[in-house]
Write an enzyme that holds these catalytic residues in place. Sequence first.
Site, PDB file in Angstrom:
ATOM      1  N   HIS A   9      17.149  48.731   5.740  1.00 51.08           N
ATOM      2  CA  HIS A   9      16.614  48.215   4.467  1.00 51.08           C
ATOM      3  C   HIS A   9      16.126  49.380   3.596  1.00 51.08           C
ATOM      4  O   HIS A   9      15.846  50.495   4.088  1.00 51.08           O
ATOM      5  CB  HIS A   9      15.451  47.253   4.738  1.00 51.08           C
ATOM      6  CG  HIS A   9      14.283  47.884   5.462  1.00 51.08           C
ATOM      7  ND1 HIS A   9      13.369  48.696   4.824  1.00 51.08           N
ATOM      8  CD2 HIS A   9      13.915  47.855   6.757  1.00 51.08           C
ATOM      9  CE1 HIS A   9      12.486  49.126   5.699  1.00 51.08           C
ATOM     10  NE2 HIS A   9      12.790  48.634   6.874  1.00 51.08           N
ATOM     11  N   ARG A  58      12.149  42.473   3.889  1.00 50.47           N
ATOM     12  CA  ARG A  58      12.681  43.748   3.406  1.00 50.47           C
ATOM     13  C   ARG A  58      14.165  43.925   3.766  1.00 50.47           C
ATOM     14  O   ARG A  58      14.937  44.516   3.010  1.00 50.47           O
ATOM     15  CB  ARG A  58      11.843  44.916   3.919  1.00 50.47           C
ATOM     16  CG  ARG A  58      11.680  45.017   5.438  1.00 50.47           C
ATOM     17  CD  ARG A  58      10.592  46.014   5.768  1.00 50.47           C
ATOM     18  NE  ARG A  58      10.414  46.355   7.176  1.00 50.47           N
ATOM     19  CZ  ARG A  58       9.561  45.742   8.007  1.00 50.47           C
ATOM     20  NH1 ARG A  58       8.835  44.715   7.562  1.00 50.47           N
ATOM     21  NH2 ARG A  58       9.434  46.132   9.265  1.00 50.47           N
TER      22      ARG A  58
END
Length: 231
Positions: A9, A58
């Site tokens: 991420h 995320r």
Amino acid sequence: MATLILVRHGQSTWNAANRFSGWVDVPLNHVGRQEAMQAAKKISSYRIDVCFTSLLVRAIETTAICLTEGTGACLDKSPVFKHDSDDPDWHGWDKYEGYIEQEIPIFMNPALDERHYGDLQGFNKADMAEKVGKNIVHQWRRSFDTRPPGGESLKDTAARTIPFFQNRILVHLKNGDNVLVSAHGNSLRSILMHLDNLSPKEVPHLELATGIPIVYEIDAEANITNKVILD
Ligand SMILES: O=C(O)[C@@H](CO)OP(=O)(O)O
């Protein structure tokens, strides 16, 4: 032949603050969304047939941005899943030229969650190194089988990521599906350790940057025929 794209991420708010995150569900910050955008551009030439991600926003948000084919969709509205519904400028994806016709399944599964950092979650990494010593913190963060207090070692993380990879992701690759996996620094380190056949002595040197796609070409017998890092 199939393509496996692994991407950590983008930078999160706690990455920027150098705080142990683990299972704390912190979002991407603006840098992280830009990183995810850059990743989307880098992978835009690949057809994606199926996505796997964790239950942490995320990684989920990075997946969504990666699927916009680098068009910039949703960037100025993120956190894409927490936009202000009465925002006069927001009316969903169709506003962006990058609207995707193809329906792409996204499987969100806790097996891909970041390693749990136990009692360390929320603490600043530098402060913790000052308090208990740099070597101990490095062992907790990067060794294969040293558990952070109350948390998971990389070995513990692999015990959930590798069976998931073998039982849920590999079957798609063998079928010729191109797969995008957006997950976390350590959940992905455990998968790369498996794919690259790294030893417990080698894995502490493995670092994954945020938002940088790692692309494997895999044949029908699940042999890796090529690997490239799109940095
Ligand atoms: O805090 C965390 O959850 C992880 C990933 O951000 O940190 P580290 O890279 O130190 O393992």
